[in-house]
Design an enzyme around this catalytic site. Structure first.
Site, PDB file in Angstrom:
ATOM      1  N   GLY A 209     -15.081   3.748   3.849  1.00 36.79           N
ATOM      2  CA  GLY A 209     -13.728   4.170   3.504  1.00 36.79           C
ATOM      3  C   GLY A 209     -13.199   3.594   2.209  1.00 36.79           C
ATOM      4  O   GLY A 209     -12.014   3.766   1.901  1.00 36.79           O
TER       5      GLY A 209
ATOM      6  N   ASP B 228       0.850  -1.193   0.000  1.00 31.89           N
ATOM      7  CA  ASP B 228       0.000   0.000   0.000  1.00 31.89           C
ATOM      8  C   ASP B 228       0.884   1.241   0.000  1.00 31.89           C
ATOM      9  O   ASP B 228       1.902   1.304   0.691  1.00 31.89           O
ATOM     10  CB  ASP B 228      -0.922  -0.004   1.225  1.00 31.89           C
ATOM     11  CG  ASP B 228      -2.053   0.999   1.104  1.00 31.89           C
ATOM     12  OD1 ASP B 228      -3.209   0.567   0.985  1.00 31.89           O
ATOM     13  OD2 ASP B 228      -1.777   2.227   1.120  1.00 31.89           O
TER      14      ASP B 228
ATOM     15  N   HIS C  86     -10.152  -5.320  -2.979  1.00 31.92           N
ATOM     16  CA  HIS C  86      -8.802  -5.519  -2.449  1.00 31.92           C
ATOM     17  C   HIS C  86      -8.906  -5.874  -0.983  1.00 31.92           C
ATOM     18  O   HIS C  86      -9.667  -5.267  -0.235  1.00 31.92           O
ATOM     19  CB  HIS C  86      -7.927  -4.271  -2.632  1.00 31.92           C
ATOM     20  CG  HIS C  86      -8.581  -2.992  -2.195  1.00 31.92           C
ATOM     21  ND1 HIS C  86      -9.512  -2.343  -2.966  1.00 31.92           N
ATOM     22  CD2 HIS C  86      -8.447  -2.259  -1.072  1.00 31.92           C
ATOM     23  CE1 HIS C  86      -9.917  -1.254  -2.349  1.00 31.92           C
ATOM     24  NE2 HIS C  86      -9.304  -1.178  -1.181  1.00 31.92           N
TER      25      HIS C  86
HETATM   26  P1  5GP Z   1      -9.637   1.640   0.232  1.00 32.32           P
HETATM   27  O1  5GP Z   1      -9.640   3.035   0.813  1.00 32.32           O
HETATM   28  O2  5GP Z   1     -10.375   1.623  -1.101  1.00 32.32           O
HETATM   29  O3  5GP Z   1     -10.097   0.568   1.151  1.00 32.32           O
HETATM   30  O4  5GP Z   1      -8.132   1.283  -0.058  1.00 32.32           O
HETATM   31  C1  5GP Z   1      -7.405   1.809  -1.124  1.00 32.32           C
HETATM   32  C2  5GP Z   1      -5.957   1.758  -0.750  1.00 32.32           C
HETATM   33  O5  5GP Z   1      -5.199   1.987  -1.919  1.00 32.32           O
HETATM   34  C3  5GP Z   1      -5.543   2.818   0.272  1.00 32.32           C
HETATM   35  O6  5GP Z   1      -5.027   2.179   1.431  1.00 32.32           O
HETATM   36  C4  5GP Z   1      -4.488   3.641  -0.465  1.00 32.32           C
HETATM   37  O7  5GP Z   1      -3.419   4.036   0.366  1.00 32.32           O
HETATM   38  C5  5GP Z   1      -4.038   2.688  -1.572  1.00 32.32           C
HETATM   39  N1  5GP Z   1      -3.567   3.361  -2.777  1.00 32.32           N
HETATM   40  C6  5GP Z   1      -4.151   4.429  -3.387  1.00 32.32           C
HETATM   41  N2  5GP Z   1      -3.475   4.750  -4.496  1.00 32.32           N
HETATM   42  C7  5GP Z   1      -2.444   3.848  -4.591  1.00 32.32           C
HETATM   43  C8  5GP Z   1      -1.387   3.661  -5.545  1.00 32.32           C
HETATM   44  O8  5GP Z   1      -1.252   4.374  -6.547  1.00 32.32           O
HETATM   45  N3  5GP Z   1      -0.510   2.647  -5.299  1.00 32.32           N
HETATM   46  C9  5GP Z   1      -0.638   1.834  -4.196  1.00 32.32           C
HETATM   47  N4  5GP Z   1       0.287   0.876  -4.071  1.00 32.32           N
HETATM   48  N5  5GP Z   1      -1.623   1.981  -3.300  1.00 32.32           N
HETATM   49  C10 5GP Z   1      -2.521   2.969  -3.480  1.00 32.32           C
END
Ligand code: 5GP
Ligand code: ZN
Length: 119
Positions: free
Chosen positions: A98, A36, A105
């Site tokens: 969130g 992440d 994922h």
């Molecule tokens: P969500 O908020 O949808 O549960 O999780 C999305 C995750 O993707 C977040 O923890 C965020 O830090 C991660 N993330 C967002 N953009 C990128 C990226 O460009 N590369 C990586 N490796 N992680 C990302």
């Protein structure tokens, strides 16, 4: 766009395609795991199917075998990362919980004590 088909606007589909770089820690023909970009724990890895499904519920409903594969791969990553003391898998589902990237994922979190319940 049908479930399972690539979404050209999706960040994680771009990572799967190699169009956006990521630090990949494990990959199989069906699943990819990468660090992440904004880690919330010493180990914070995202485990995703290569195919695009919006969230865990859609994945489980439409492709249950792949959902099982995703969980098994997450456990394999945890073993590779020496998380013998425990780890947490989180599937944020919906903006209110969130979720910001609408390609399913599993957040694999570990390497520190994890309180319960989470916020
Ligand atoms: P969500 O908020 O949808 O549960 O999780 C999305 C995750 O993707 C977040 O923890 C965020 O830090 C991660 N993330 C967002 N953009 C990128 C990226 O460009 N590369 C990586 N490796 N992680 C990302
Ligand atoms: Zn996607």
């Amino acid at each position: 766009m049908a479930a399972g088909e690539p979404d050209t606007e999706c960040l994680f589909c771009k990572i799967v395609a190699g169009d956006v770089p990521a630090t990949v820690v494990r990959e199989t023909k069906d699943v990819i795991a990468f660090a992440d970009i904004n880690p919330q724990a010493p180990v914070h890895i995202l485990v995703i199917p290569r195919a695009h499904y919006a969230n865990a519920g859609e994945l489980g409903a439409v492709a249950p075998e792949l959902a099982g594969t995703l969980l098994a791969e997450a456990a394999a990553v945890a073993a590779e990362q020496d998380l013998d003391g425990g780890y947490r898998l989180v599937f944020n589902t919906g903006a209110g919980a969130g979720q910001t990237v609408f390609h399913v994922h599993a957040h694999l979190l570990g390497g520190r004590g994890l309180t319960w319940p989470p916020g």
